[in-house]
Write a protein that holds these residues in place. Structure first.
Motif, PDB file in Angstrom:
ATOM      1  N   SER A   6       0.846  -1.186   0.000  1.00 54.31           N
ATOM      2  CA  SER A   6       0.000   0.000   0.000  1.00 54.31           C
ATOM      3  C   SER A   6       0.886   1.242   0.000  1.00 54.31           C
ATOM      4  O   SER A   6       2.072   1.175   0.301  1.00 54.31           O
ATOM      5  CB  SER A   6      -0.929  -0.027   1.215  1.00 54.31           C
ATOM      6  OG  SER A   6      -0.175  -0.057   2.400  1.00 54.31           O
ATOM      7  N   ARG A  12      -1.820  -3.139   4.878  1.00 51.98           N
ATOM      8  CA  ARG A  12      -3.198  -2.678   5.062  1.00 51.98           C
ATOM      9  C   ARG A  12      -3.886  -3.578   6.085  1.00 51.98           C
ATOM     10  O   ARG A  12      -3.613  -4.775   6.133  1.00 51.98           O
ATOM     11  CB  ARG A  12      -3.944  -2.722   3.744  1.00 51.98           C
ATOM     12  CG  ARG A  12      -3.435  -1.634   2.789  1.00 51.98           C
ATOM     13  CD  ARG A  12      -4.289  -1.479   1.581  1.00 51.98           C
ATOM     14  NE  ARG A  12      -5.661  -1.113   1.926  1.00 51.98           N
ATOM     15  CZ  ARG A  12      -6.655  -1.106   1.047  1.00 51.98           C
ATOM     16  NH1 ARG A  12      -6.441  -1.437  -0.217  1.00 51.98           N
ATOM     17  NH2 ARG A  12      -7.876  -0.774   1.420  1.00 51.98           N
ATOM     18  N   SER A  13      -4.772  -3.009   6.864  1.00 55.76           N
ATOM     19  CA  SER A  13      -5.467  -3.767   7.899  1.00 55.76           C
ATOM     20  C   SER A  13      -6.695  -4.463   7.333  1.00 55.76           C
ATOM     21  O   SER A  13      -7.435  -3.882   6.541  1.00 55.76           O
ATOM     22  CB  SER A  13      -5.905  -2.848   9.037  1.00 55.76           C
ATOM     23  OG  SER A  13      -4.778  -2.361   9.715  1.00 55.76           O
ATOM     24  N   GLN A  14      -6.887  -5.704   7.757  1.00 57.46           N
ATOM     25  CA  GLN A  14      -8.112  -6.437   7.485  1.00 57.46           C
ATOM     26  C   GLN A  14      -8.586  -7.057   8.790  1.00 57.46           C
ATOM     27  O   GLN A  14      -7.823  -7.198   9.754  1.00 57.46           O
ATOM     28  CB  GLN A  14      -7.896  -7.535   6.444  1.00 57.46           C
ATOM     29  CG  GLN A  14      -7.788  -7.017   5.028  1.00 57.46           C
ATOM     30  CD  GLN A  14      -7.970  -8.131   4.016  1.00 57.46           C
ATOM     31  OE1 GLN A  14      -7.337  -9.183   4.103  1.00 57.46           O
ATOM     32  NE2 GLN A  14      -8.834  -7.904   3.050  1.00 57.46           N
ATOM     33  N   TRP A  47     -12.247  -5.808   4.737  1.00 58.56           N
ATOM     34  CA  TRP A  47     -11.691  -4.533   5.191  1.00 58.56           C
ATOM     35  C   TRP A  47     -12.491  -4.020   6.389  1.00 58.56           C
ATOM     36  O   TRP A  47     -13.668  -4.347   6.530  1.00 58.56           O
ATOM     37  CB  TRP A  47     -11.744  -3.510   4.054  1.00 58.56           C
ATOM     38  CG  TRP A  47     -11.083  -3.990   2.803  1.00 58.56           C
ATOM     39  CD1 TRP A  47     -11.708  -4.344   1.635  1.00 58.56           C
ATOM     40  CD2 TRP A  47      -9.694  -4.202   2.579  1.00 58.56           C
ATOM     41  NE1 TRP A  47     -10.773  -4.754   0.718  1.00 58.56           N
ATOM     42  CE2 TRP A  47      -9.518  -4.673   1.259  1.00 58.56           C
ATOM     43  CE3 TRP A  47      -8.557  -4.031   3.365  1.00 58.56           C
ATOM     44  CZ2 TRP A  47      -8.287  -4.981   0.711  1.00 58.56           C
ATOM     45  CZ3 TRP A  47      -7.311  -4.342   2.819  1.00 58.56           C
ATOM     46  CH2 TRP A  47      -7.183  -4.800   1.513  1.00 58.56           C
ATOM     47  N   CYS A  93      -1.257  -7.459   3.602  1.00 57.14           N
ATOM     48  CA  CYS A  93      -2.329  -7.204   4.568  1.00 57.14           C
ATOM     49  C   CYS A  93      -2.009  -7.858   5.904  1.00 57.14           C
ATOM     50  O   CYS A  93      -1.497  -8.976   5.952  1.00 57.14           O
ATOM     51  CB  CYS A  93      -3.658  -7.768   4.064  1.00 57.14           C
ATOM     52  SG  CYS A  93      -4.279  -6.939   2.599  1.00 57.14           S
TER      53      CYS A  93
END
Length: 144
Positions: A6, A12-14, A47, A93
């Protein structure tokens, strides 16, 4: 296909649900679903949802992807990192896993025609998922 992080270089957070039920013998079972594209076994995930706490978003993912309703634990039971396949690249992620104590299963749900789902023992679930971090997280679960 190239791997690309990213924009900030951070994962990136999930959020994900670990839908758990008890078998007739009392053994915990985990509900896995397949991905829509590659048909690999995974846990319901997505997400974060604006305006929802992460455990609430995990419960929503479980309902939409696996058709299960239950109570999500407020604290993550584990985390793992993986590369998410996008159209033309991959995104790194970091996934927070929330146990969902399943209370019931719906007859139909948003993605019931798009995914397979199956209950597995924790041992079998850890064997069948591909992501090493998810395997380790399932193996390290401590359920009462």
């Amino acid at each position: 296909m190239k791997k690309a992080k990213s924009g900030s270089g951070k994962p990136r957070s999930q959020i994900a649900a670990l839908p758990i039920r008890r078998s007739p013998t009392g053994e915990p079972e985990l509900l896995l679903v397949t991905t829509r594209t590659t048909r690999r076994w995974i846990v319901p995930k997505g997400w974060p949802i604006k305006g929802k706490k992460n455990h609430e978003a995990a419960a929503i993912e479980a309902r939409e992807e696996a058709g299960v309703i239950g109570k999500a634990h407020k604290k993550p039971a584990g985390r793992y990192i993986y590369w998410k396949r996008m159209n033309d690249h991959f995104v790194l992620c970091k996934v927070a896993l929330y146990i969902l104590d399943v209370e019931r299963r719906l007859e139909k749900w948003a993605e019931h025609n798009q995914r397979l789902s199956h209950w597995f023992t924790l041992e079998d679930a850890a064997e069948i998922v591909d992501e090493p971090g998810l395997k380790a997280a399932i193996r390290s679960l401590e359920l009462n």
